[in-house]
Design a protein around this motif. Structure first.
Motif, mmCIF file in Angstrom:
data_model
loop_
_atom_site.group_PDB
_atom_site.id
_atom_site.type_symbol
_atom_site.label_atom_id
_atom_site.label_comp_id
_atom_site.label_asym_id
_atom_site.label_seq_id
_atom_site.Cartn_x
_atom_site.Cartn_y
_atom_site.Cartn_z
ATOM 1 N N ARG A 99 9.649 8.905 4.437
ATOM 2 C CA ARG A 99 10.678 7.888 4.188
ATOM 3 C C ARG A 99 11.399 8.133 2.870
ATOM 4 O O ARG A 99 12.626 8.031 2.783
ATOM 5 N N LEU A 100 10.620 8.470 1.822
ATOM 6 C CA LEU A 100 11.234 8.724 0.517
ATOM 7 C C LEU A 100 12.111 9.972 0.558
ATOM 8 O O LEU A 100 13.171 10.001 -0.081
ATOM 9 N N ASN A 101 11.694 11.006 1.289
ATOM 10 C CA ASN A 101 12.524 12.198 1.436
ATOM 11 C C ASN A 101 13.826 11.871 2.154
ATOM 12 O O ASN A 101 14.890 12.366 1.780
ATOM 13 N N HIS A 102 13.734 11.037 3.176
ATOM 14 C CA HIS A 102 14.934 10.631 3.913
ATOM 15 C C HIS A 102 15.883 9.852 2.997
ATOM 16 O O HIS A 102 17.099 10.085 3.005
ATOM 17 N N LEU A 103 15.335 8.956 2.210
ATOM 18 C CA LEU A 103 16.139 8.173 1.272
ATOM 19 C C LEU A 103 16.788 9.084 0.236
ATOM 20 O O LEU A 103 17.980 8.956 -0.064
ATOM 21 N N THR A 104 16.019 10.014 -0.309
ATOM 22 C CA THR A 104 16.546 10.935 -1.311
ATOM 23 C C THR A 104 17.638 11.820 -0.723
ATOM 24 O O THR A 104 18.662 12.068 -1.364
ATOM 25 N N ARG A 105 17.427 12.268 0.504
ATOM 26 C CA ARG A 105 18.447 13.089 1.164
ATOM 27 C C ARG A 105 19.733 12.286 1.346
ATOM 28 O O ARG A 105 20.836 12.798 1.138
#
Length: 153
Positions: A99-105
């Protein structure tokens, strides 16, 4: 007493043996007959073996160099101590990272688009800095002159 040298596989084998002895002791405790002599001797023998095995695990684990022991995160230890499954912890951790990777992307794409729009609008408002804005956009990872092409410039 001479220092004990050990490696991680020895400690793992020792822990496995200790767990087997612990299960065996648990079985003998549940079958204990206070009046019967054989069960008392068997239980005493199991407890003695368990004590020796725990002492061996302790000595082997303390002899390991700190760099050879895998670091176990404290939250994971607390999670397991509370009686929860470590596989569930791992699954939850992976989902959180995803989820955090998706948000950062998403943030990266938003900032990229903002960079392009800002450069385009700055170039349109102040033609004298258009070349500088294009160079900044290209040096910050834009492919070619994509932000200028959108408006047909």
């Amino acid at each position: 007493m001479a220092p004990v040298t050990s490696d991680l596989p020895q400690v793992q084998d020792s822990v496995s043996t200790t767990l087997t002895l612990l299960f065996q002791t648990l079985t003998n405790v549940s079958l204990y007959d206070s009046a019967g002599r054989p069960s008392r001797d068997s239980l005493a023998s199991d407890l003695s073996s368990l004590d020796d095995s725990l002492l061996k695990v302790h000595r082997l684990a303390n002899a390991l160099p700190p760099s050879s022991t895998p670091g176990i995160p404290l939250p994971l230890m607390e999670y397991v101590e509370n009686g929860r499954n470590p596989d569930i912890y791992t699954r939850e951790f992976v989902e959180l990272v995803r989820r955090l990777n998706h948000l950062t992307r998403g943030k990266m794409h938003a900032f990229r688009d903002f960079r392009d729009v800002l450069a385009r609008e700055m170039g349109a408002a102040m033609p004298e800095i258009k070349e500088d804005a294009m160079r900044v956009v290209e040096e910050t990872g834009a492919l070619g002159r994509c932000c200028w092409v959108r408006r047909g410039e």
